[in-house]
Write a protein that holds these residues in place. Sequence first.
Motif, PDB file in Angstrom:
ATOM      1  N   LEU A 251      42.077  28.062  34.998  1.00 47.55           N
ATOM      2  CA  LEU A 251      42.350  26.723  34.564  1.00 47.55           C
ATOM      3  C   LEU A 251      40.961  25.764  34.921  1.00 47.55           C
ATOM      4  CD1 LEU A 251      45.807  26.175  36.151  1.00 47.55           C
ATOM      5  CD2 LEU A 251      45.352  26.565  33.736  1.00 47.55           C
ATOM      6  N   ALA A 252      40.214  26.453  35.853  1.00 47.00           N
ATOM      7  CA  ALA A 252      38.954  25.539  36.721  1.00 47.00           C
ATOM      8  C   ALA A 252      37.793  26.439  36.426  1.00 47.00           C
ATOM      9  CB  ALA A 252      39.312  25.618  38.024  1.00 47.00           C
ATOM     10  N   ALA A 253      37.913  27.716  36.089  1.00 46.06           N
ATOM     11  CA  ALA A 253      36.555  28.605  35.656  1.00 46.06           C
ATOM     12  C   ALA A 253      36.635  29.622  35.189  1.00 46.06           C
ATOM     13  CB  ALA A 253      36.049  28.805  37.136  1.00 46.06           C
ATOM     14  N   GLU A 254      35.731  30.453  34.637  1.00 48.12           N
ATOM     15  CA  GLU A 254      35.708  31.554  33.909  1.00 48.12           C
ATOM     16  C   GLU A 254      35.392  32.894  35.139  1.00 48.12           C
ATOM     17  OE1 GLU A 254      35.267  32.153  30.457  1.00 48.12           O
ATOM     18  OE2 GLU A 254      35.326  30.104  29.943  1.00 48.12           O
ATOM     19  N   TYR A 255      36.122  33.739  35.081  1.00 47.33           N
ATOM     20  CA  TYR A 255      36.189  34.943  35.922  1.00 47.33           C
ATOM     21  C   TYR A 255      35.705  36.022  34.982  1.00 47.33           C
ATOM     22  CZ  TYR A 255      38.602  31.350  38.644  1.00 47.33           C
ATOM     23  OH  TYR A 255      39.048  30.182  39.294  1.00 47.33           O
ATOM     24  N   ASN A 256      34.536  36.677  35.184  1.00 45.56           N
ATOM     25  CA  ASN A 256      34.103  37.520  34.085  1.00 45.56           C
ATOM     26  C   ASN A 256      33.871  38.862  34.912  1.00 45.56           C
ATOM     27  OD1 ASN A 256      33.989  35.917  31.779  1.00 45.56           O
ATOM     28  ND2 ASN A 256      31.862  35.056  32.783  1.00 45.56           N
ATOM     29  N   ASP A 257      33.895  39.955  34.187  1.00 43.79           N
ATOM     30  CA  ASP A 257      33.798  41.394  34.602  1.00 43.79           C
ATOM     31  C   ASP A 257      34.559  41.516  35.974  1.00 43.79           C
ATOM     32  OD1 ASP A 257      32.004  41.589  32.602  1.00 43.79           O
ATOM     33  OD2 ASP A 257      30.584  40.848  33.392  1.00 43.79           O
ATOM     34  N   ILE A 258      35.778  41.345  35.698  1.00 42.41           N
ATOM     35  CA  ILE A 258      36.504  41.795  37.052  1.00 42.41           C
ATOM     36  C   ILE A 258      37.252  42.893  37.050  1.00 42.41           C
ATOM     37  CG2 ILE A 258      37.195  39.924  38.738  1.00 42.41           C
ATOM     38  CD1 ILE A 258      38.949  38.641  36.841  1.00 42.41           C
ATOM     39  N   PHE A 259      37.452  43.617  37.848  1.00 46.23           N
ATOM     40  CA  PHE A 259      38.149  45.024  37.592  1.00 46.23           C
ATOM     41  C   PHE A 259      39.760  44.981  37.870  1.00 46.23           C
ATOM     42  CE2 PHE A 259      39.533  49.175  39.389  1.00 46.23           C
ATOM     43  CZ  PHE A 259      39.319  49.997  38.303  1.00 46.23           C
ATOM     44  N   LEU A 260      40.436  45.526  37.189  1.00 49.76           N
ATOM     45  CA  LEU A 260      41.842  45.434  37.354  1.00 49.76           C
ATOM     46  C   LEU A 260      42.333  46.611  37.411  1.00 49.76           C
ATOM     47  CD1 LEU A 260      44.610  43.715  37.846  1.00 49.76           C
ATOM     48  CD2 LEU A 260      44.979  43.962  35.280  1.00 49.76           C
ATOM     49  N   PRO A 261      42.873  47.421  38.570  1.00 48.38           N
ATOM     50  CA  PRO A 261      43.070  48.651  38.599  1.00 48.38           C
ATOM     51  C   PRO A 261      44.536  49.062  38.146  1.00 48.38           C
ATOM     52  CG  PRO A 261      43.432  47.586  40.632  1.00 48.38           C
ATOM     53  CD  PRO A 261      42.965  46.769  39.988  1.00 48.38           C
ATOM     54  N   LEU A 262      44.836  48.606  36.879  1.00 52.50           N
ATOM     55  CA  LEU A 262      46.138  48.798  36.186  1.00 52.50           C
ATOM     56  C   LEU A 262      45.942  48.974  34.810  1.00 52.50           C
ATOM     57  CD1 LEU A 262      48.324  45.623  37.723  1.00 52.50           C
ATOM     58  CD2 LEU A 262      48.334  47.935  38.494  1.00 52.50           C
ATOM     59  N   HIS A 263      46.839  49.403  34.007  1.00 53.44           N
ATOM     60  CA  HIS A 263      46.702  49.779  32.607  1.00 53.44           C
ATOM     61  C   HIS A 263      47.298  49.082  31.625  1.00 53.44           C
ATOM     62  CE1 HIS A 263      44.255  53.341  34.279  1.00 53.44           C
ATOM     63  NE2 HIS A 263      45.525  53.776  35.018  1.00 53.44           N
ATOM     64  N   GLY A 264      46.790  48.909  30.429  1.00 46.86           N
ATOM     65  CA  GLY A 264      47.751  48.113  29.545  1.00 46.86           C
ATOM     66  C   GLY A 264      47.317  46.856  29.417  1.00 46.86           C
ATOM     67  N   ALA A 265      47.413  46.478  27.976  1.00 44.58           N
ATOM     68  CA  ALA A 265      47.074  45.122  27.707  1.00 44.58           C
ATOM     69  C   ALA A 265      47.964  43.928  28.229  1.00 44.58           C
ATOM     70  CB  ALA A 265      47.140  44.748  25.856  1.00 44.58           C
ATOM     71  N   HIS A 266      49.049  44.412  28.292  1.00 45.52           N
ATOM     72  CA  HIS A 266      50.313  43.699  28.956  1.00 45.52           C
ATOM     73  C   HIS A 266      49.833  43.243  30.692  1.00 45.52           C
ATOM     74  CE1 HIS A 266      51.352  47.393  30.096  1.00 45.52           C
ATOM     75  NE2 HIS A 266      52.191  47.027  31.280  1.00 45.52           N
ATOM     76  N   GLN A 267      49.337  43.932  31.187  1.00 49.14           N
ATOM     77  CA  GLN A 267      48.792  43.873  32.571  1.00 49.14           C
ATOM     78  C   GLN A 267      47.706  42.688  32.703  1.00 49.14           C
ATOM     79  OE1 GLN A 267      50.950  44.631  34.575  1.00 49.14           O
ATOM     80  NE2 GLN A 267      51.162  46.666  34.826  1.00 49.14           N
ATOM     81  N   VAL A 268      46.833  42.859  31.830  1.00 46.96           N
ATOM     82  CA  VAL A 268      45.803  41.818  31.752  1.00 46.96           C
ATOM     83  C   VAL A 268      46.279  40.239  31.430  1.00 46.96           C
ATOM     84  CG1 VAL A 268      43.577  41.272  30.934  1.00 46.96           C
ATOM     85  CG2 VAL A 268      44.254  43.585  30.863  1.00 46.96           C
ATOM     86  N   GLN A 269      47.422  40.345  30.525  1.00 48.78           N
ATOM     87  CA  GLN A 269      48.248  38.938  30.443  1.00 48.78           C
ATOM     88  C   GLN A 269      48.754  38.617  31.723  1.00 48.78           C
ATOM     89  OE1 GLN A 269      51.706  39.063  27.836  1.00 48.78           O
ATOM     90  NE2 GLN A 269      51.306  37.119  27.188  1.00 48.78           N
ATOM     91  N   ASN A 270      49.255  39.546  32.429  1.00 46.86           N
ATOM     92  CA  ASN A 270      49.968  39.346  33.736  1.00 46.86           C
ATOM     93  C   ASN A 270      48.950  38.761  34.715  1.00 46.86           C
ATOM     94  OD1 ASN A 270      52.551  40.063  32.910  1.00 46.86           O
ATOM     95  ND2 ASN A 270      52.164  42.162  33.731  1.00 46.86           N
ATOM     96  N   LEU A 271      47.660  39.295  34.673  1.00 42.49           N
ATOM     97  CA  LEU A 271      46.554  38.797  35.396  1.00 42.49           C
ATOM     98  C   LEU A 271      46.129  37.404  35.118  1.00 42.49           C
ATOM     99  CD1 LEU A 271      44.308  39.224  37.368  1.00 42.49           C
ATOM    100  CD2 LEU A 271      42.948  40.270  35.592  1.00 42.49           C
TER     101      LEU A 271
END
Length: 311
Positions: A251-271
Amino acid sequence: MFETAQQVYEHLLSRAPENKMEPRMQPMRDIMSLLGEPQTSAPVIHLTGTNGKTTTARIIEQVLIAHGLRTGRYTSPHLSKVTERITIDGEPVDDDTFVRIFNEIAPLIEIIDTKLEADGEQKLTYFETITALGFAIFADAPVDVMVLEVGLGGITDATNVADAQVSVVTPIAVDHADLLGDTPGEIALEKAGIIKEDGFLVSAAQDPEAAQVLLDAARAQHANFKFENIEFGVTDRSVAVGGQQVSIRGLAAEYNDIFLPLHGAHQVQNLAVAVAALEAFLGAGEKPLNQEVLQEGLTQVTSPGRLELLR
């Protein structure tokens, strides 16, 4: 007096399950009143939806911890032990506290049970009772922020005695149709019940019918509202060792190249939903998160039983 967490759990199981109940809120309001309104002891981030609630709550929790806040997270169901439903600082509440607080509130629960039975109603259910216990444990800790996941629906869910600063709606699909409705719109109407006056709605991308219901509810409550793929979303993701490398437009910024230790496209949506909710909670959606602190929190995120690599 109960002596072990298992004894408390067996007592909880002796109560009616939530899906055997008529929708109601008064018994929860009554037990909260007797307990001294523990649901007001800290600000609340409240999550509903069909998919992704628990993982989104776990992401929010870990980033709040990285910000130095003491968290209380209430989620369901549990995988192996009932205390997983009530976590303090990311760890299940210890057995001694679980038992001690239950023994303290048991006489008050009995007062409500007796009144309900006298009125021809079902005693407090399993979920109503453990929700009351969760609020009492968080107030006793005390925590700085409560991250609450609804059990079922929203408007008459036991957790909805709390007034959320930020209400989060993860993707809505048709489930529990016998209790919640047959269409995404009907289900959204139930889930929109957690949006509070002058609050802040953060929603995942939704079926158009469900999105309209949420939008109307937010406007009726004079709540701020932000939707995935309109005001925030995933801009990039790629598979990485042990998880994913992702970029999020918040909402306030771009957050680029962050590592999420979970698998699946749905988990990135959750993030993405979690990041927007954190921005809404910590800075009214106008102040960026510190990316180092965000990454520190994400490094600690786990989601047991969800595409979890065992070996």
